[in-house]
Design an enzyme around this catalytic site. Structure first.
Site: not given
Ligand code: AMP
Length: 286
Positions: A37, A154, A149-150, A61, A31
């Site tokens: 996202h 993971q 890919q960020k 995690q 979120g």
């Molecule tokens: P998170 O909510 O941070 O766990 O991220 C959820 C998904 O969004 C994960 O697959 C992240 O790799 C992806 N995500 C987060 N930040 C970015 C970004 N700047 N560009 C692309 N995908 C992202």
């Protein structure tokens, strides 16, 4: 768009879609949405009939000294943003729904992919990630799941788990979405003061400098890594956690730059721990 909070609700709703032959795209998140996202949701929207997004700040995690309690949350805003990009279902379970009393099963991806980079500074992190993603895959049963890919490591850990456990899901990894000045978008960027926000640009600038070094012909991975470390250490507000030049499947250190190489960095700026990376693709003749 429907909001679902219970596992059985998700199963019932999606069983109906599946029976109608609709393909299901899934975007797992914690979120506090930003354009990164949303890019995953759009990718799912473009290629799947039904788009499911989960919002779950997964306690397993986070280490006890990490930011689980203070992780930014705004589910009302997230729902509005998801609706705007055409998401069909948002799954927002409680911690108790995901981890019922006596929960005792965890997914452990072993080897270098969970021993290096972020794993070194965040013990248990990828065990929590693999466990929650495996559970979410079992609940949603997606045809495709979208990751950024960020979080390069993971995505590699999830691909490993999916392959090793024969999970019937296609893992799609989407490009890093950045702010106008290059900073990789992250929910944790809200932790940054104005000065730290400026200092954090050292990550993307360093990755660009590494790309330029390689563009000029540098092939010694050690030299690239040292240059990265030097540049990040030169930023007073940055506390370097790691810089790595490694292969994109096993995360093994590389000596000579050839083929596909991942350059990944992590550093702390105040209480924000930020990561960034780039993939270099060298052709044989380069
Ligand atoms: P998170 O909510 O941070 O766990 O991220 C959820 C998904 O969004 C994960 O697959 C992240 O790799 C992806 N995500 C987060 N930040 C970015 C970004 N700047 N560009 C692309 N995908 C992202």
């Amino acid at each position: 768009m429907r909001i679902l909070t219970r596992v059985d609700e998700v199963r019932r709703a999606l069983a109906d879609d599946r029976a109608k032959g609709r393909s299901i795209g899934f975007v797992p998140t914690m979120g506090y949405f930003h354009a990164g996202h949303l890019s995953l949701m759009r990718a799912a929207r473009e290629t799947c009939d039904i788009v499911v997004v989960s919002i779950f700040v997964n306690p397993t995690q986070f280490a006890p000294d990490e930011d689980f309690g203070s992780y930014p949350r705004d589910v009302a805003r997230d729902k509005r943003m998801a609706e705007e990009v055409g998401v069909d279902y948002v799954f927002t379970p409680t911690v108790e729904e995901m981890y019922r009393p006596r929960h005792a099963t965890y997914v452990e991806v072993e080897g270098p992919v969970t021993g290096v980079l972020c794993a070194a500074g965040r013990p248990g992190h990828f065990r929590g990630v693999a466990t929650v993603v495996a559970k979410l895959f079992n609940i949603v049963e997606p045809d495709k799941a979208f990751f950024g890919q960020k979080d390069a490591q993971q995505a590699i850990v999830i691909r490993r788990m999916v392959e090793d456990l024969d999970m019937p899901v296609e893992v799609v990894v989407c490009p890093i979405v950045r702010e106008a000045d290059g900073l990789a978008m992250s929910s944790r960027n809200v932790y940054l003061s104005e000065k730290e926000r400026q200092a954090a640009l050292v990550l993307v600038e360093t990755l660009k400098a590494a790309e330029e070094m390689i563009g000029r012909g540098e092939r010694d991975a050690g030299a690239v890594k040292s240059a990265i470390e030097r540049l990040i250490r030169a930023e007073p507000l940055a506390c370097l956690e790691y810089a790595s030049v490694c292969d994109t499947i096993h995360l093994d250190d590389v000596q000579e730059m050839k083929g596909e190489v991942l350059i990944a960095v992590a550093a702390r700026f105040g209480k924000a721990r930020l990561i960034d990376n780039t993939i270099i693709r060298l052709k044989a003749e380069d």
